[in-house]
Design a protein around this motif. Structure first.
Motif, PDB file in Angstrom:
ATOM      1  N   THR A 123      29.943  -2.263  23.691  1.00  0.00           N
ATOM      2  CA  THR A 123      28.740  -1.790  23.002  1.00  0.00           C
ATOM      3  C   THR A 123      29.076  -1.339  21.585  1.00  0.00           C
ATOM      4  OG1 THR A 123      27.784  -1.062  25.111  1.00  0.00           O
ATOM      5  CG2 THR A 123      26.813  -0.155  23.104  1.00  0.00           C
ATOM      6  N   LEU A 124      30.146  -0.587  21.446  1.00  0.00           N
ATOM      7  CA  LEU A 124      30.557  -0.101  20.125  1.00  0.00           C
ATOM      8  C   LEU A 124      30.983  -1.240  19.198  1.00  0.00           C
ATOM      9  CD1 LEU A 124      32.489   3.083  21.244  1.00  0.00           C
ATOM     10  CD2 LEU A 124      30.269   2.995  20.075  1.00  0.00           C
ATOM     11  N   ARG A 125      31.599  -2.269  19.752  1.00  0.00           N
ATOM     12  CA  ARG A 125      31.983  -3.428  18.929  1.00  0.00           C
ATOM     13  C   ARG A 125      30.770  -4.261  18.541  1.00  0.00           C
ATOM     14  NH1 ARG A 125      37.297  -4.615  22.248  1.00  0.00           N
ATOM     15  NH2 ARG A 125      35.725  -4.775  23.829  1.00  0.00           N
ATOM     16  N   THR A 126      29.807  -4.371  19.461  1.00  0.00           N
ATOM     17  CA  THR A 126      28.616  -5.184  19.205  1.00  0.00           C
ATOM     18  C   THR A 126      27.674  -4.496  18.222  1.00  0.00           C
ATOM     19  OG1 THR A 126      28.769  -6.123  21.432  1.00  0.00           O
ATOM     20  CG2 THR A 126      26.657  -6.342  20.311  1.00  0.00           C
ATOM     21  N   ALA A 127      27.567  -3.178  18.336  1.00  0.00           N
ATOM     22  CA  ALA A 127      26.646  -2.407  17.492  1.00  0.00           C
ATOM     23  C   ALA A 127      27.346  -1.141  17.005  1.00  0.00           C
ATOM     24  CB  ALA A 127      25.394  -2.075  18.291  1.00  0.00           C
ATOM     25  N   PRO A 128      28.139  -1.253  15.959  1.00  0.00           N
ATOM     26  CA  PRO A 128      28.928  -0.098  15.509  1.00  0.00           C
ATOM     27  C   PRO A 128      28.101   1.038  14.895  1.00  0.00           C
ATOM     28  CG  PRO A 128      29.263  -1.972  14.062  1.00  0.00           C
ATOM     29  CD  PRO A 128      28.429  -2.452  15.202  1.00  0.00           C
ATOM     30  N   ASP A 129      26.860   0.784  14.511  1.00  0.00           N
ATOM     31  CA  ASP A 129      26.034   1.799  13.841  1.00  0.00           C
ATOM     32  C   ASP A 129      24.969   2.356  14.783  1.00  0.00           C
ATOM     33  OD1 ASP A 129      27.422   1.386  11.451  1.00  0.00           O
ATOM     34  OD2 ASP A 129      26.109  -0.280  10.916  1.00  0.00           O
ATOM     35  N   LEU A 130      25.387   2.848  15.938  1.00  0.00           N
ATOM     36  CA  LEU A 130      24.438   3.340  16.934  1.00  0.00           C
ATOM     37  C   LEU A 130      23.914   4.716  16.566  1.00  0.00           C
ATOM     38  CD1 LEU A 130      26.302   2.156  20.117  1.00  0.00           C
ATOM     39  CD2 LEU A 130      24.310   1.135  19.046  1.00  0.00           C
ATOM     40  N   GLU A 131      22.773   5.063  17.173  1.00  0.00           N
ATOM     41  CA  GLU A 131      22.098   6.307  16.838  1.00  0.00           C
ATOM     42  C   GLU A 131      22.508   7.484  17.720  1.00  0.00           C
ATOM     43  OE1 GLU A 131      17.937   5.393  16.950  1.00  0.00           O
ATOM     44  OE2 GLU A 131      18.132   3.913  15.352  1.00  0.00           O
ATOM     45  N   GLY A 132      23.442   7.309  18.608  1.00  0.00           N
ATOM     46  CA  GLY A 132      23.861   8.396  19.478  1.00  0.00           C
ATOM     47  C   GLY A 132      25.189   8.081  20.123  1.00  0.00           C
ATOM     48  N   GLU A 133      25.624   8.985  20.992  1.00  0.00           N
ATOM     49  CA  GLU A 133      26.872   8.787  21.709  1.00  0.00           C
ATOM     50  C   GLU A 133      26.653   7.809  22.858  1.00  0.00           C
ATOM     51  OE1 GLU A 133      30.184  11.332  24.203  1.00  0.00           O
ATOM     52  OE2 GLU A 133      28.482  12.365  23.338  1.00  0.00           O
ATOM     53  N   VAL A 134      27.549   6.865  22.983  1.00  0.00           N
ATOM     54  CA  VAL A 134      27.450   5.884  24.061  1.00  0.00           C
ATOM     55  C   VAL A 134      28.098   6.482  25.302  1.00  0.00           C
ATOM     56  CG1 VAL A 134      27.943   3.541  24.803  1.00  0.00           C
ATOM     57  CG2 VAL A 134      27.582   4.013  22.383  1.00  0.00           C
ATOM     58  N   THR A 135      27.268   6.738  26.306  1.00  0.00           N
ATOM     59  CA  THR A 135      27.737   7.253  27.588  1.00  0.00           C
ATOM     60  C   THR A 135      27.219   6.330  28.679  1.00  0.00           C
ATOM     61  OG1 THR A 135      25.777   8.616  27.956  1.00  0.00           O
ATOM     62  CG2 THR A 135      27.606   9.632  26.730  1.00  0.00           C
TER      63      THR A 135
END
Length: 81
Positions: free
Chosen positions: A14-26
């Motif tokens: 997820t972090l590689r696909t969308a590095p500019d996310l709006e929150g913490e990926v849990t």
């Protein structure tokens, strides 16, 4: 792989696909709340398919709304359910 290991791998994808996310990926973060649009979700699922060597059926895509949903799908797939 354990479910926890799968969750870590999905978070990394997820972090590689969308590095500019709006929150913490849990595990329980919804892709929508993270700011993933439908095209980015499709890119993420393509990365999941490639990484885990499987194909997500079209009728399941709409059910995969969180990291944990994807992990549960992968665990069921692995178990042959």
């Amino acid at each position: 792989m354990t479910r926890d290991e799968i969750i870590v791998e999905i978070i990394n994808l997820t972090l590689r696909t969308a590095p500019d996310l709006e929150g913490e990926v849990t595990a329980d973060a919804s892709f929508e709340n993270l700011g993933l649009d439908s095209l980015t979700r499709i890119d993420l699922l393509a990365a999941v398919e490639k990484n885990f060597g499987l194909s997500v059926p079209d009728d399941k895509v709409g059910d995969l709304l969180r990291v944990s949903d994807v992990a549960d799908f992968l665990m069921a797939y692995k178990a042959g359910v």
